[in-house]
Design an enzyme around this catalytic site. Structure first.
Site, PDB file in Angstrom:
ATOM      1  N   SER A   8       0.860  -1.184   0.000  1.00 41.49           N
ATOM      2  CA  SER A   8       0.000   0.000   0.000  1.00 41.49           C
ATOM      3  C   SER A   8       0.891   1.227   0.000  1.00 41.49           C
ATOM      4  O   SER A   8       1.632   1.465   0.966  1.00 41.49           O
ATOM      5  CB  SER A   8      -0.884   0.011   1.250  1.00 41.49           C
ATOM      6  OG  SER A   8      -1.371   1.327   1.436  1.00 41.49           O
ATOM      7  N   HIS A  33      -0.917  -1.346  -4.369  1.00 41.87           N
ATOM      8  CA  HIS A  33      -2.240  -1.146  -3.773  1.00 41.87           C
ATOM      9  C   HIS A  33      -2.438   0.346  -3.488  1.00 41.87           C
ATOM     10  O   HIS A  33      -1.635   0.976  -2.797  1.00 41.87           O
ATOM     11  CB  HIS A  33      -2.303  -1.964  -2.480  1.00 41.87           C
ATOM     12  CG  HIS A  33      -3.624  -1.958  -1.785  1.00 41.87           C
ATOM     13  ND1 HIS A  33      -4.669  -2.777  -2.152  1.00 41.87           N
ATOM     14  CD2 HIS A  33      -4.080  -1.228  -0.729  1.00 41.87           C
ATOM     15  CE1 HIS A  33      -5.699  -2.568  -1.350  1.00 41.87           C
ATOM     16  NE2 HIS A  33      -5.376  -1.624  -0.477  1.00 41.87           N
ATOM     17  N   ASP A  35      -4.836   3.155  -1.875  1.00 41.33           N
ATOM     18  CA  ASP A  35      -5.961   3.358  -0.953  1.00 41.33           C
ATOM     19  C   ASP A  35      -6.628   4.697  -1.221  1.00 41.33           C
ATOM     20  O   ASP A  35      -6.082   5.749  -0.907  1.00 41.33           O
ATOM     21  CB  ASP A  35      -5.448   3.286   0.488  1.00 41.33           C
ATOM     22  CG  ASP A  35      -5.133   1.866   0.895  1.00 41.33           C
ATOM     23  OD1 ASP A  35      -6.022   1.002   0.736  1.00 41.33           O
ATOM     24  OD2 ASP A  35      -4.006   1.598   1.337  1.00 41.33           O
ATOM     25  N   MET A  37      -9.528   7.206  -0.434  1.00 41.69           N
ATOM     26  CA  MET A  37     -10.485   7.537   0.639  1.00 41.69           C
ATOM     27  C   MET A  37     -11.112   8.904   0.381  1.00 41.69           C
ATOM     28  O   MET A  37     -10.426   9.832  -0.062  1.00 41.69           O
ATOM     29  CB  MET A  37      -9.767   7.572   1.985  1.00 41.69           C
ATOM     30  CG  MET A  37      -9.008   6.292   2.308  1.00 41.69           C
ATOM     31  SD  MET A  37      -8.363   6.302   3.982  1.00 41.69           S
ATOM     32  CE  MET A  37      -7.291   4.853   3.930  1.00 41.69           C
ATOM     33  N   HIS A  66      -8.181   0.388  -4.160  1.00 42.51           N
ATOM     34  CA  HIS A  66      -9.136  -0.015  -3.129  1.00 42.51           C
ATOM     35  C   HIS A  66      -9.987   1.213  -2.836  1.00 42.51           C
ATOM     36  O   HIS A  66      -9.515   2.162  -2.213  1.00 42.51           O
ATOM     37  CB  HIS A  66      -8.334  -0.488  -1.907  1.00 42.51           C
ATOM     38  CG  HIS A  66      -9.134  -0.763  -0.681  1.00 42.51           C
ATOM     39  ND1 HIS A  66      -8.546  -0.902   0.563  1.00 42.51           N
ATOM     40  CD2 HIS A  66     -10.477  -0.928  -0.480  1.00 42.51           C
ATOM     41  CE1 HIS A  66      -9.484  -1.149   1.464  1.00 42.51           C
ATOM     42  NE2 HIS A  66     -10.661  -1.157   0.859  1.00 42.51           N
ATOM     43  N   MET A  68     -12.415   3.274  -1.037  1.00 40.59           N
ATOM     44  CA  MET A  68     -13.146   3.486   0.208  1.00 40.59           C
ATOM     45  C   MET A  68     -13.917   4.784   0.030  1.00 40.59           C
ATOM     46  O   MET A  68     -13.635   5.805   0.639  1.00 40.59           O
ATOM     47  CB  MET A  68     -12.161   3.548   1.385  1.00 40.59           C
ATOM     48  CG  MET A  68     -11.580   2.176   1.712  1.00 40.59           C
ATOM     49  SD  MET A  68     -10.048   2.253   2.651  1.00 40.59           S
ATOM     50  CE  MET A  68      -8.877   2.412   1.318  1.00 40.59           C
ATOM     51  N   MET A 137     -11.054  -6.953   5.079  1.00 43.70           N
ATOM     52  CA  MET A 137     -10.377  -5.932   5.888  1.00 43.70           C
ATOM     53  C   MET A 137     -10.029  -6.535   7.244  1.00 43.70           C
ATOM     54  O   MET A 137     -10.891  -7.100   7.922  1.00 43.70           O
ATOM     55  CB  MET A 137     -11.290  -4.721   6.113  1.00 43.70           C
ATOM     56  CG  MET A 137     -11.542  -3.828   4.910  1.00 43.70           C
ATOM     57  SD  MET A 137     -10.080  -3.100   4.128  1.00 43.70           S
ATOM     58  CE  MET A 137      -9.218  -2.325   5.489  1.00 43.70           C
ATOM     59  N   GLY A 142      -9.500   3.275   6.919  1.00 40.14           N
ATOM     60  CA  GLY A 142      -9.367   4.711   7.169  1.00 40.14           C
ATOM     61  C   GLY A 142      -7.928   5.155   7.372  1.00 40.14           C
ATOM     62  O   GLY A 142      -7.572   6.269   7.019  1.00 40.14           O
ATOM     63  N   GLY A 144      -3.561   3.807   7.676  1.00 39.26           N
ATOM     64  CA  GLY A 144      -2.517   2.797   7.666  1.00 39.26           C
ATOM     65  C   GLY A 144      -1.987   2.636   9.085  1.00 39.26           C
ATOM     66  O   GLY A 144      -2.285   3.441   9.973  1.00 39.26           O
ATOM     67  N   GLY A 145      -1.227   1.578   9.322  1.00 42.98           N
ATOM     68  CA  GLY A 145      -0.533   1.407  10.598  1.00 42.98           C
ATOM     69  C   GLY A 145      -1.396   0.979  11.772  1.00 42.98           C
ATOM     70  O   GLY A 145      -0.993   1.137  12.926  1.00 42.98           O
ATOM     71  N   ASP A 173      -6.114  -7.084   4.099  1.00 41.55           N
ATOM     72  CA  ASP A 173      -5.600  -5.715   4.148  1.00 41.55           C
ATOM     73  C   ASP A 173      -5.759  -5.128   5.548  1.00 41.55           C
ATOM     74  O   ASP A 173      -6.869  -5.021   6.054  1.00 41.55           O
ATOM     75  CB  ASP A 173      -6.410  -4.890   3.130  1.00 41.55           C
ATOM     76  CG  ASP A 173      -5.923  -3.464   2.992  1.00 41.55           C
ATOM     77  OD1 ASP A 173      -4.904  -3.108   3.606  1.00 41.55           O
ATOM     78  OD2 ASP A 173      -6.569  -2.702   2.253  1.00 41.55           O
ATOM     79  N   GLY A 174      -4.630  -4.774   6.136  1.00 43.16           N
ATOM     80  CA  GLY A 174      -4.645  -4.087   7.426  1.00 43.16           C
ATOM     81  C   GLY A 174      -3.806  -4.797   8.469  1.00 43.16           C
ATOM     82  O   GLY A 174      -4.126  -5.917   8.876  1.00 43.16           O
ATOM     83  N   GLY A 175      -2.689  -4.183   8.850  1.00 43.59           N
ATOM     84  CA  GLY A 175      -1.880  -4.728   9.936  1.00 43.59           C
ATOM     85  C   GLY A 175      -1.113  -5.989   9.587  1.00 43.59           C
ATOM     86  O   GLY A 175      -0.738  -6.759  10.477  1.00 43.59           O
ATOM     87  N   GLY A 195       1.394  -2.308   4.187  1.00 43.26           N
ATOM     88  CA  GLY A 195       1.826  -0.911   4.186  1.00 43.26           C
ATOM     89  C   GLY A 195       3.038  -0.749   5.069  1.00 43.26           C
ATOM     90  O   GLY A 195       4.181  -0.979   4.658  1.00 43.26           O
TER      91      GLY A 195
HETATM   92  C1  DX5 Z   1      -6.640   0.911   5.472  1.00 42.81           C
HETATM   93  C2  DX5 Z   1      -6.044   0.616   4.111  1.00 42.81           C
HETATM   94  C3  DX5 Z   1      -4.843  -0.272   4.136  1.00 42.81           C
HETATM   95  C4  DX5 Z   1      -3.683   0.253   4.901  1.00 42.81           C
HETATM   96  C5  DX5 Z   1      -2.631  -0.803   5.059  1.00 42.81           C
HETATM   97  O1  DX5 Z   1      -7.816   1.609   5.324  1.00 42.81           O
HETATM   98  O2  DX5 Z   1      -6.994  -0.004   3.294  1.00 42.81           O
HETATM   99  O3  DX5 Z   1      -4.456  -0.632   2.839  1.00 42.81           O
HETATM  100  O4  DX5 Z   1      -3.138   1.413   4.330  1.00 42.81           O
HETATM  101  O5  DX5 Z   1      -1.622  -0.320   5.876  1.00 42.81           O
HETATM  102  P1  DX5 Z   1      -0.946  -1.186   7.017  1.00 42.81           P
HETATM  103  O6  DX5 Z   1      -0.362  -2.378   6.343  1.00 42.81           O
HETATM  104  O7  DX5 Z   1       0.070  -0.249   7.569  1.00 42.81           O
HETATM  105  O8  DX5 Z   1      -2.015  -1.562   7.998  1.00 42.81           O
HETATM  106 ZN    ZN Z   2      -6.389  -0.912   1.264  1.00 45.77          ZN
END
Ligand code: DX5
Ligand code: ZN
Length: 217
Positions: A8, A33, A35, A37, A66, A68, A137, A142, A144-145, A173-175, A195
């Site tokens: 990401s 990827h 993101d 938003m 992606h 959102m 998800m 919303g 990253g991190g 996706d996420g963490g 990410g």
């Molecule tokens: C969250 C995003 C993710 C995010 C991933 O809303 O869809 O793609 O940026 O970042 P990490 O891997 O740091 O959780």
């Molecule tokens: Zn994403």
């Protein structure tokens, strides 16, 4: 199904995006990827068409957006025009999901359904067959991190069962980090969005290799 690593770019150094993309490509990633938003569907705003258009000529890697965002239907053609190859829309934001997925495919992109941690997988009923991939998800979207929600593992297993012999891929996706990639892959996901778990490490190539191998041990 082959493991795909999808960094990401939200976690990249935006003042050096071209260098970052080159480093990621060299490290052997499979997709980029993106993101997207809108400040409505999620409480954050990221980037849009001009940024995607600017980075398109920098790489041959497929661009996986992606979305959102609300009203995704209104923007599908524009995402194609600026160079996206994969597009996922949120089940929570798309009232006519089959129509949206089929339109994405008609435009020549791969179509995905993204689903939030709090949404029942039954929301995928009737649309799964139209999706090339489902994005589970593992954080609330919303930012990253954020911390990986372990409940995502059972959701991946459940989804894998629902897909059965079908060809739909599972993206998560996420963490995602080196330390949890193994269990996520064993649960049945094959596309890892990463990410901070990648861009926060000093050696991208080493991390990509470790993430890819994680399911084998
Ligand atoms: C969250 C995003 C993710 C995010 C991933 O809303 O869809 O793609 O940026 O970042 P990490 O891997 O740091 O959780
Ligand atoms: Zn994403």
């Amino acid at each position: 199904m082959s493991v795909k690593i999808a960094p990401s770019i939200l976690a990249a150094n935006f003042t050096k995006l071209a260098d970052e993309i080159q480093k990621l490509e060299k490290a052997g990633v499979d997709l980029l990827h993106l993101d997207i938003m809108d400040g409505h569907f999620v409480p954050n705003i990221t980037f849009g068409f001009p940024v995607i258009e600017a980075l398109r000529p920098l790489t041959k890697l497929p661009l996986d957006a992606h979305l959102m965002i609300e009203n995704a239907d209104r923007f599908l053609e524009e995402f194609k025009r600026v160079g996206c190859d994969w597009l996922s829309v949120h089940v929570e934001a798309c009232p006519h999901l089959n129509r949206t997925l089929n339109r994405i495919k008609e435009l020549g992109m791969r179509a995905g359904i993204a689903i939030n941690p709090g949404t029942s997988l039954s929301a995928l009923d009737g649309a799964l067959e139209d999706a090339d991939y489902v994005l589970i998800m593992s954080v609330n979207p919303g930012y990253g991190g954020q911390k990986f929600l372990p409940s995502a593992l059972n959701r991946v297993r459940e989804l894998k069962k629902m897909i059965g012999k079908g060809k739909t891929e599972i993206q998560i996706d996420g963490g995602i980090k080196e330390k949890n990639a193994g269990e996520v892959l064993s649960a049945g996901a094959n596309i890892l969005v990463v990410g901070t778990g990648l861009m926060g490490t000093p050696d991208y190539a080493k991390t990509v290799k470790a993430l890819r191998q994680a399911g084998k041990s």
